[in-house]
Scaffold this active site. Sequence first.
Site, PDB file in Angstrom:
ATOM      1  N   GLY A  33      59.282  -8.808   6.513  1.00  0.00           N
ATOM      2  CA  GLY A  33      57.942  -8.640   7.072  1.00  0.00           C
ATOM      3  C   GLY A  33      57.025  -7.913   6.119  1.00  0.00           C
ATOM      4  CB  SER A  34      53.389  -7.262   6.309  1.00  0.00           C
ATOM      5  OG  SER A  34      53.369  -6.586   7.559  1.00  0.00           O
ATOM      6  CG  ASP A  85      63.496  -4.891   9.166  1.00  0.00           C
ATOM      7  OD1 ASP A  85      62.382  -5.209   8.714  1.00  0.00           O
ATOM      8  OD2 ASP A  85      64.252  -5.708   9.738  1.00  0.00           O
ATOM      9  N   GLY A  86      60.961  -3.022   9.444  1.00  0.00           N
ATOM     10  CA  GLY A  86      59.848  -2.742  10.328  1.00  0.00           C
ATOM     11  C   GLY A  86      60.172  -3.090  11.769  1.00  0.00           C
ATOM     12  CE  LYS A  98      64.225  -5.446  13.020  1.00  0.00           C
ATOM     13  NZ  LYS A  98      63.030  -5.564  12.122  1.00  0.00           N
ATOM     14  N   GLY A 101      58.636 -12.253  12.475  1.00  0.00           N
ATOM     15  CA  GLY A 101      58.746 -13.100  11.294  1.00  0.00           C
ATOM     16  C   GLY A 101      59.867 -14.116  11.378  1.00  0.00           C
ATOM     17  CD  GLU A 107      64.291  -8.781  10.885  1.00  0.00           C
ATOM     18  OE1 GLU A 107      63.310  -8.849  10.124  1.00  0.00           O
ATOM     19  OE2 GLU A 107      64.188  -8.753  12.128  1.00  0.00           O
TER      20      GLU A 107
END
Length: 223
Positions: A33-34, A85-86, A98, A101, A107
């Site tokens: 992700g971003s 991770d985001g 999550k 994306g 993940e």
Amino acid sequence: MTQDELKQAVAQAAADYVAANAPAGSIIGVGTGSTANFFIDALAALKDRYKGAVASSEATRQRLEGHGIRVFDLNEVDDIPVYVDGADEIDAGLNMIKGGGGALTREKIVAAVATTFVCICDESKRVAAMGKFPLPVEVIPMARAHVARELAKLGGTPVLREGFVTDNGNLILDVKDLHITDPKTLEGQINQITGVVTNGLFAMRPANLLLLGTAGGVRSIVA
């Protein structure tokens, strides 16, 4: 601060955390992700300290390799000291949604192996109760309609993510209209539906540490 500046701040804080806590020569888990992309960019400065990384998606693998960071298949790795991770949403217990994306399955697998899961996000992702962000559910293609019917019985409105196929060759149903008060129970219920690969609730394996980007700086939060 702009949202990108907040993401950059938490990404650098995560790189600093890795430098302080992950032993030299170890392998780092990296999300998708971003915000994770900003972390990859920050991790590049540490690439000579670590053996390499495990990527949670093909996009992450490509970005890591673009920085000259060696990427390992998870089957080659026995131990991941830190996974960064985001999140699309995160609550006070550091449970997360999550999968915005589409990389939720990989993940979740990398997170399961990691000793410490560090979530990095800006304060817009912090919520009292999850569910405003649609919950991604990865499904085997032939089971799409069956799974959608079962998800509707749980009170959600499943919507097929059009034109998208996961790195595993599956589909994503994004479930709207959920108000998630018991994320661990719901995660288990959805995973028991035949045809579901996994869902985007990270409650059975929540984050250990949240690095939260705010206008006043990065806050470190533990559950």
